[in-house]
Design a protein around this motif. Structure first.
Motif, PDB file in Angstrom:
ATOM      1  N   LEU A 141       4.158  -6.907  -5.357  1.00 32.84           N
ATOM      2  CA  LEU A 141       4.996  -5.890  -4.775  1.00 32.84           C
ATOM      3  C   LEU A 141       5.151  -4.651  -5.295  1.00 32.84           C
ATOM      4  CD1 LEU A 141       7.950  -8.829  -3.729  1.00 32.84           C
ATOM      5  CD2 LEU A 141       5.827  -7.850  -2.265  1.00 32.84           C
ATOM      6  N   ALA A 142       5.107  -4.799  -6.635  1.00 32.57           N
ATOM      7  CA  ALA A 142       5.280  -3.331  -7.286  1.00 32.57           C
ATOM      8  C   ALA A 142       4.032  -2.632  -7.049  1.00 32.57           C
ATOM      9  CB  ALA A 142       5.524  -3.351  -8.771  1.00 32.57           C
ATOM     10  N   TRP A 143       2.939  -3.066  -7.020  1.00 30.24           N
ATOM     11  CA  TRP A 143       1.705  -2.491  -6.634  1.00 30.24           C
ATOM     12  C   TRP A 143       1.576  -2.020  -5.448  1.00 30.24           C
ATOM     13  CZ3 TRP A 143      -2.405  -0.798  -9.330  1.00 30.24           C
ATOM     14  CH2 TRP A 143      -3.463  -0.612  -8.626  1.00 30.24           C
ATOM     15  N   CYS A 144       2.051  -2.958  -4.378  1.00 23.01           N
ATOM     16  CA  CYS A 144       2.236  -2.441  -2.964  1.00 23.01           C
ATOM     17  C   CYS A 144       3.213  -1.333  -2.741  1.00 23.01           C
ATOM     18  CB  CYS A 144       2.651  -3.680  -2.135  1.00 23.01           C
ATOM     19  SG  CYS A 144       2.805  -3.715  -0.355  1.00 23.01           S
ATOM     20  N   VAL A 145       4.112  -1.179  -3.571  1.00 17.88           N
ATOM     21  CA  VAL A 145       4.976   0.134  -3.363  1.00 17.88           C
ATOM     22  C   VAL A 145       4.450   1.333  -3.722  1.00 17.88           C
ATOM     23  CG1 VAL A 145       7.215   0.901  -4.283  1.00 17.88           C
ATOM     24  CG2 VAL A 145       7.037  -1.477  -3.545  1.00 17.88           C
ATOM     25  N   ILE A 146       3.372   1.354  -4.518  1.00 23.10           N
ATOM     26  CA  ILE A 146       2.653   2.496  -5.010  1.00 23.10           C
ATOM     27  C   ILE A 146       2.318   3.594  -3.896  1.00 23.10           C
ATOM     28  CG2 ILE A 146       0.576   3.798  -5.926  1.00 23.10           C
ATOM     29  CD1 ILE A 146       0.508   0.932  -7.963  1.00 23.10           C
ATOM     30  N   PRO A 147       1.896   3.275  -2.747  1.00 30.09           N
ATOM     31  CA  PRO A 147       1.925   4.156  -1.697  1.00 30.09           C
ATOM     32  C   PRO A 147       3.072   4.949  -1.334  1.00 30.09           C
ATOM     33  CG  PRO A 147       0.480   2.606  -1.209  1.00 30.09           C
ATOM     34  CD  PRO A 147       1.161   2.122  -2.292  1.00 30.09           C
ATOM     35  N   PHE A 148       4.232   4.273  -1.206  1.00 27.17           N
ATOM     36  CA  PHE A 148       5.324   4.623  -0.612  1.00 27.17           C
ATOM     37  C   PHE A 148       6.133   5.548  -2.012  1.00 27.17           C
ATOM     38  CE2 PHE A 148       4.887   0.780   1.645  1.00 27.17           C
ATOM     39  CZ  PHE A 148       4.924   1.160   3.047  1.00 27.17           C
ATOM     40  N   ALA A 149       5.939   4.999  -2.949  1.00 30.42           N
ATOM     41  CA  ALA A 149       6.600   5.685  -4.255  1.00 30.42           C
ATOM     42  C   ALA A 149       5.886   7.081  -4.233  1.00 30.42           C
ATOM     43  CB  ALA A 149       6.517   4.971  -5.239  1.00 30.42           C
ATOM     44  N   TRP A 150       4.436   7.203  -3.995  1.00 29.90           N
ATOM     45  CA  TRP A 150       3.586   8.233  -4.149  1.00 29.90           C
ATOM     46  C   TRP A 150       4.258   9.309  -2.991  1.00 29.90           C
ATOM     47  CZ3 TRP A 150      -0.386   9.882  -7.013  1.00 29.90           C
ATOM     48  CH2 TRP A 150      -0.992  10.857  -6.525  1.00 29.90           C
ATOM     49  N   ALA A 151       4.598   8.928  -1.701  1.00 34.97           N
ATOM     50  CA  ALA A 151       5.161   9.849  -0.980  1.00 34.97           C
ATOM     51  C   ALA A 151       6.510  10.472  -1.330  1.00 34.97           C
ATOM     52  CB  ALA A 151       5.270   9.235   0.587  1.00 34.97           C
ATOM     53  N   TRP A 152       7.362   9.674  -2.083  1.00 35.08           N
ATOM     54  CA  TRP A 152       8.615  10.369  -2.558  1.00 35.08           C
ATOM     55  C   TRP A 152       8.340  11.721  -3.634  1.00 35.08           C
ATOM     56  CZ3 TRP A 152      13.214   9.829  -0.730  1.00 35.08           C
ATOM     57  CH2 TRP A 152      13.525   8.538   0.198  1.00 35.08           C
TER      58      TRP A 152
END
Length: 186
Positions: A141-152
């Motif tokens: 799940l942390a890996w899956c969040v990478i694209p969203f965190a990148w956008a922040w």
């Protein structure tokens, strides 16, 4: 107005992603059923035995990837929008000119999304069978969040897959309705 003024908001993109996932599930279920039916007709192997054959599992997986790529590529090349993107009024455009996407951009975007999101599903399925996989599933799940965190943190607020593919999700407002009746001419 500048192109940045039309950039889609982070939350709109996030909820569209969830809706896309909900719409993708039936597409993959239908594709899986089609594969199983055709496989059974061609090989006469019972459907419940497909999972016992490694080459059949790999072929099924490859088929689902092809279907998924076909779905996204067709939608993105045809008008820059999947059904979820239309619902959330998003459109995918080329970063440099705001025009339609190239096959290269479609392929890169799909592959980066696949790398970021694909590990989550099989690990959570495995957790249902063997609970010792739970820490790995949680890390996925942390890996899956990478694209969203990148956008922040991205200066242009782009997702990782859009940054690497040279694409941009823009807000696509509703088009005004044209009057269905022509005014009477005197």
């Amino acid at each position: 107005m500048t192109e940045l003024a039309h950039r889609a908001g982070w939350w709109r993109r996030f909820f569209a992603w969830w809706y896309e996932l909900l719409l993708l599930i039936p597409v993959l279920l239908l594709a899986g059923a089609l594969f199983q039916g055709v496989f059974q007709l061609l090989t006469q192997v019972p459907v419940d035995q497909i999972s016992q054959l490694p080459w059949a599992r790999n072929l099924s997986f490859a088929w689902l990837l092809v279907v998924m790529f076909g779905y996204f590529a067709w939608c993105w090349k045809r008008g820059g929008q999947t059904l979820a993107m239309k619902t959330w009024r998003l459109k995918l455009v080329a970063l440099e000119d705001g025009g339609p996407l190239s096959w290269r951009a479609v392929s890169i975007r799909f592959l980066v999304c696949l790398i970021c999101f694909a590990p989550v599903v099989p690990l959570w399925v495995e957790v249902r069978v063997d609970h010792s996989w739970l820490p790995w599933a949680q890390m996925s799940l942390a890996w899956c969040v990478i694209p969203f965190a990148w956008a922040w943190f991205d200066g242009d607020k782009q997702f990782l897959h859009d940054r690497l593919a040279g694409t941009r999700l823009v807000f696509a407002p509703k088009k005004p309705r044209q009057n269905q009746q022509e005014p009477a001419q005197a």
